[in-house]
Design a protein around this motif. Structure first.
Motif, PDB file in Angstrom:
ATOM      1  N   PHE A 189       0.833  -1.220   0.000  1.00 56.46           N
ATOM      2  CA  PHE A 189       0.000   0.000   0.000  1.00 56.46           C
ATOM      3  C   PHE A 189       0.860   1.260   0.000  1.00 56.46           C
ATOM      4  N   LEU A 190       2.014   1.145   0.622  1.00 55.25           N
ATOM      5  CA  LEU A 190       2.925   2.287   0.598  1.00 55.25           C
ATOM      6  C   LEU A 190       3.415   2.538  -0.827  1.00 55.25           C
ATOM      7  N   LEU A 191       3.695   1.431  -1.523  1.00 53.80           N
ATOM      8  CA  LEU A 191       4.141   1.557  -2.920  1.00 53.80           C
ATOM      9  C   LEU A 191       3.052   2.215  -3.761  1.00 53.80           C
ATOM     10  N   VAL A 192       1.821   1.725  -3.565  1.00 51.99           N
ATOM     11  CA  VAL A 192       0.703   2.300  -4.334  1.00 51.99           C
ATOM     12  C   VAL A 192       0.578   3.782  -4.010  1.00 51.99           C
ATOM     13  N   ARG A 193       0.733   4.103  -2.738  1.00 50.02           N
ATOM     14  CA  ARG A 193       0.622   5.494  -2.329  1.00 50.02           C
ATOM     15  C   ARG A 193       1.735   6.329  -2.981  1.00 50.02           C
ATOM     16  N   LEU A 194       2.921   5.729  -3.127  1.00 55.16           N
ATOM     17  CA  LEU A 194       4.046   6.485  -3.680  1.00 55.16           C
ATOM     18  C   LEU A 194       3.909   6.687  -5.177  1.00 55.16           C
ATOM     19  N   HIS A 195       3.521   5.589  -5.891  1.00 49.00           N
ATOM     20  CA  HIS A 195       3.422   5.793  -7.350  1.00 49.00           C
ATOM     21  C   HIS A 195       2.011   6.212  -7.765  1.00 49.00           C
ATOM     22  N   ARG A 196       1.080   6.154  -6.865  1.00 48.16           N
ATOM     23  CA  ARG A 196      -0.287   6.629  -7.101  1.00 48.16           C
ATOM     24  C   ARG A 196      -0.933   5.982  -8.318  1.00 48.16           C
ATOM     25  N   ARG A 197      -0.659   4.712  -8.503  1.00 47.41           N
ATOM     26  CA  ARG A 197      -1.347   3.971  -9.569  1.00 47.41           C
ATOM     27  C   ARG A 197      -2.076   2.826  -8.903  1.00 47.41           C
TER      28      ARG A 197
END
Lengths: 652, 246
Positions: free
Chosen positions: A292-300
């Protein structure tokens, strides 16, 4: 059972021994290294004993020849691979096996030194079970017989002088009791004095236990900081940045997970099964949070992957719950299988994260996803290590995943902090700029206003003078013109008219002078101007004025009104009253200031004067009204009084 | 009218370009037994020229002369004829003109629309040491002394310039302040206050229990202090701006 013993040569994987380079560098400059070589056991004899149920207490003393059996030479480190399909054990009394290792100690080389005894250093042993160490047949160390709290991740440092003396022991025996299902392993063993091998133990302890503990604690501290940031944001009713909450969740999961590595033989106040469940589930939570952190960072958004991650994490956490241990095997027993699931999920997340971060151009996302891939590789290594598929002498490396996360986390926070600083700087700059613009605007509008005001003042002044000239100077001049035109050239008459014109003019000029709210100065000026007239008509002027409050509203326009009213009063007395004395007095009270002009003349009928609507009287009233005051008249046969009442504060 | 105390006639010089005013005053003087016309000038140049001759007792100057300002004549008279009482003639007696003239050296002023006889009285009073004053002029003088009591701090002079002036000219410049004699005494202030309240010289004399002649001399002294003060200020300002070097 004995046939399944497999011995493996140590494999020096680059991952496992990346640290060894640093270690070697430190080694080179380690102080106090003795020239005498310590004993390094890289071979041993092993004896597998029959299986039992549960952990048994190791005996304190061994007979010289015991244990007896079919000793076989092996090289160290040595691993007993687990049975991959162990069948179902009774969870209360799982099936255990005991492996004995016998080390051949050479004869005494150097003299015993009581102050500098020998130590046994075992870099690593691992088993879900217990370890006992015998020197010269005496028990010198035993771990607790427990799956979790045996401290098997701690390198062992055992002083041998307790066993018998400062001399080298005759024999060294290691007793490893372990679960059939989880295997066991023993690294090579060192024997020597503290100055010879102490640094090895210290270094390994630092890297394997202390450092992960410190970093893990620091990570948790920074995570708490992030949590406070998030709470603050939420309290401020702004949309809180989920990043900070995810950071906290991650640091917490990482902390729980890392307990595994440095909690030693001291049992936490927690049931074993719950502890196992917690540390293993925490790993899933850590990886899910990373996703979820990754998703939050790349916003995809990755809805399908997210659902799968949540599903798997929830399923694993549920299935391994100790509450279900009656039905299903516990987390610790399933760990090997579960970790495979975890690795699959982790790689999927990391690779998807890498792809999306690259597409989104998110540097931070790329960094985190790359570390995710690296972490998964470390995880593979650890899985291999756990399953004795790589040298047991290596160390669990996934504990450093938290360290990396911590650094990445700090890096992201650092960038946000710098970003916020820059934003604040720019906001300040733009604020200053806006302020300047507003100031300029304000100045411009002020200037416009001043101009308007100025024009208004000019026009008012023009109107005032025009009105005044119309009433006074103008009409006086016109009447003078009539007199001259009619040819009735009485010189004195013309001179009189002209003189009164000049008086009018002088008063108009006086009214322009700033009197600074001083009514008495205005009266003084009037007296000064009219003094000669009175002198020539031989009327005595009694000047009986007393101090009065300032009149803040006394501007030129209002001043001229007052001058004209009083001028008219004097003129009337001179013309009609036949008085010999005029008294001027002032008084103040109740918010009013009064100026009284009294004469001792013959008086007049006030009513008639009002009815007759004399032009002079009307002008006086109009002017008094214009300044918020009034004119009062009183008259008798003994004289008359005109009182001008002025408000202290202007009504307008 | 009585002749002047020493028996001699009061000699008057007139600098005036208005022929009608000239004639009216000349006629009035001719009728007066104690006053004689010593000289007559119609322009600034003629006036300055006449100042080279023997001094008159009273000099009457109009400010608006065809070839320049009467102020120049007043200033020249103040230095060339120190014993002469200078008087400025003005239509309205507005303080701006009157104060300017007093600072240049005049001791009084004359309202042009006064009756000729009154004008002669004014001349006599001036000759005897009195000076006319109006409430507005009194207020202006009070303000001037009140605004800058002892040490004027002109806006143009910064603190550093001030320090510099002191450092550069030690001993030569006694101090940037106005000399002691250019301060108003409390009695003089009192007189000015009463004038702004509309009281005449006689009334003031009664109120202060002095002779009305004393009140007259107060006014004359106030005028000369204003003169000294304005000169000191001018010098100070000039030094501050480096026009004069110490």
């Amino acid at each position: 059972m004995h046939d399944v013993w497999v011995s493996r040569k140590p494999r020096h994987g680059w991952l496992a021994y990346g640290m060894a380079v640093a270690l070697a560098a430190l080694m080179a400059c380690w102080p106090g290294r003795s020239s005498a070589e310590p004993l390094h056991f890289q071979t041993a004899q092993v004896l597998g004993m029959d299986e039992g149920h549960g952990f048994s207490a190791p005996p304190y003393l061994l007979e010289a020849a015991n244990p007896q059996g079919d000793w076989r030479p092996v090289s160290l480190p040595h691993a007993v691979p687990p049975e991959l399909l162990p069948g179902v054990d009774d969870p209360l009394r799982p099936r255990t096996v005991v492996s004995w290792y016998r080390l051949q100690v050479p004869r005494q080389q150097d003299a015993a030194d009581a102050l500098n005894p020998y130590y046994l250093y075992i870099p690593r042993w691992k088993t879900d079970g217990q370890l006992a160490v015998y020197a010269s047949g005496r028990l010198v160390y035993r771990s607790s017989g427990n799956l979790l709290w045996n401290g098997s991740n701690h390198p062992l440092w055992i002083p041998l002088d307790k066993a018998r003396s400062a001399e080298l022991p005759d024999s060294l025996l290691l007793r490893v009791e372990h679960l059939r299902a989880t295997g066991a392993a023993v690294s090579s063993v060192w024997l020597g004095r503290q100055d010879e091998i102490g640094w090895r133990y210290r270094m390994r302890d630092l890297l394997q236990v202390q450092l992960p503990l410190m970093v893990s604690a620091a990570f948790l501290a920074v995570g708490l900081f992030a949590l406070f940031v998030w709470i603050r944001q939420k309290a401020a009713s702004r949309a809180p940045d989920s990043l900070y909450l995810l950071f906290f969740a991650m640091s917490l999961a990482s902390f729980i997970r890392s307990l595994h590595f440095y909690v030693g033989q001291f049992k936490l106040p927690l049931p074993d099964q719950w502890f196992g469940w917690l540390t293993i589930s925490a790993l899933f939570w850590l990886i899910a949070t990373s996703h979820f952190l990754l998703v939050r960072l790349h916003r995809r958004p990755q809805p399908r992957l997210s659902r799968a991650v949540i599903g798997i994490t929830a399923l694993v956490s549920l299935v391994t719950l100790p509450l279900l241990s009656a039905v299903l095997p516990g987390a610790s027993e399933l760990a090997r299988v579960i970790y495979l699931v975890l690795l699959g999920m982790g790689f999927a997340i990391a690779i998807s994260g890498l792809r999306n971060a690259r597409l989104a151009g998110s540097g931070e996302g790329l960094l985190l996803a790359s570390w995710g891939v690296a972490g998964m590789l470390l995880g593979v290594h650890d899985w291999l290590l756990q399953n004795n598929l790589v040298s047991v002498e290596g160390s669990y490396l996934s504990v450093y995943v938290g360290t990396g996360l911590f650094l990445i986390f700090m890096y992201i926070m650092f960038r946000r902090y710098l970003g916020a600083l820059e934003e604040a700087r720019q906001a300040n700059a733009s604020l200053a700029q806006r302020l300047r613009a507003r100031e300029a605007e304000l100045n411009a509008s002020h200037a416009r206003l001043r101009e308007v005001e100025h024009r208004q003042t000019l026009s008012q002044e023009r109107q005032r003078l025009m009105q005044d000239m119309h009433d006074g100077l103008g009409s006086s001049l016109v009447s003078a013109l009539r007199v001259v035109e009619d040819g009735q050239l009485h010189e004195a008459q013309v001179a009189d008219v002209l003189r009164s014109c000049i008086d009018d003019l002088k008063l108009a000029i006086d009214s322009m002078e700033p009197v600074e709210a001083d009514l008495l100065l205005l009266l003084a000026t009037l007296r000064f101007r009219l003094g000669n007239r009175l002198k020539s008509s031989s009327i005595r002027l009694v000047w009986n004025i007393s101090d009065v409050p300032a009149l803040p509203w006394l501007d030129p326009r209002n001043a001229l009104h007052i001058l004209r009213i009083l001028q008219e009063a004097f003129a009337n007395i001179l013309k009609h009253a036949q008085a010999s004395e005029i008294g001027v007095s002032t008084s103040a009270g109740n918010g009013w200031i009064e100026v009284a002009v009294a004469d001792n003349g013959q008086g007049f009928s006030v009513d008639e004067a009002m009815k007759g609507g004399g032009k002079g009287l009307m002008n006086q009233r109009r002017r008094a009204e214009a300044i918020g005051g009034e004119v009062l008249l009183a008259s008798s046969s003994k004289g008359s009084v005109l009182t001008l009442r002025l408000p202290e504060k202007h009504p307008a | 009218m009585p002749p002047s105390p020493d028996g001699a006639l009061i000699s008057v010089m007139l600098v005036e370009d208005d022929v009608h005013f000239q004639n009216a005053l000349i006629a009035a003087i001719a009728r007066a037994p104690d006053i004689r016309l010593a000289a007559l000038a119609g322009s600034r140049a003629q006036g300055l020229q006449a100042l080279r001759g023997p001094p008159a007792d009273v000099l009457l100057v109009d400010l608006g002369l065809p070839d320049g300002s009467g102020i120049d004549v007043i200033r020249a008279a103040h230095s060339l004829w120190p014993g002469c009482a200078v008087m400025v003639s003005t239509t309205f007696g507005d303080e701006a003109h009157v104060l300017q003239s007093i600072e240049a050296g005049a001791s009084g002023y004359l309202l042009k629309d006064s009756a000729p006889e009154d004008m002669l009285d004014e001349i006599r009073t001036l000759h005897q040491g009195g000076s006319p004053i109006s409430p507005m002029i009194a207020r202006q003088i009070l303000n001037r002394f009140r605004d800058r009591p002892a040490m004027p701090a002109p806006a143009a002079a910064s603190a550093s310039a001030f320090a510099q002036a002191q450092l550069c000219a030690p001993g030569l410049l006694p101090g940037p302040g106005v000399p002691e004699q250019a301060m108003l005494s409390s009695r003089e202030m009192e007189v000015l206050q009463l004038i702004t309240r509309g009281f005449t010289a006689d009334e003031i004399a009664r109120l202060l229990q002095v002779s009305s002649h004393t009140v007259q001399t107060y006014v004359r002294r106030i005028y000369s202090k204003l003169k000294v003060r304005s000169k000191a200020e001018a010098i100070y300002e000039a030094r501050q701006q480096g026009i004069l070097s110490a």
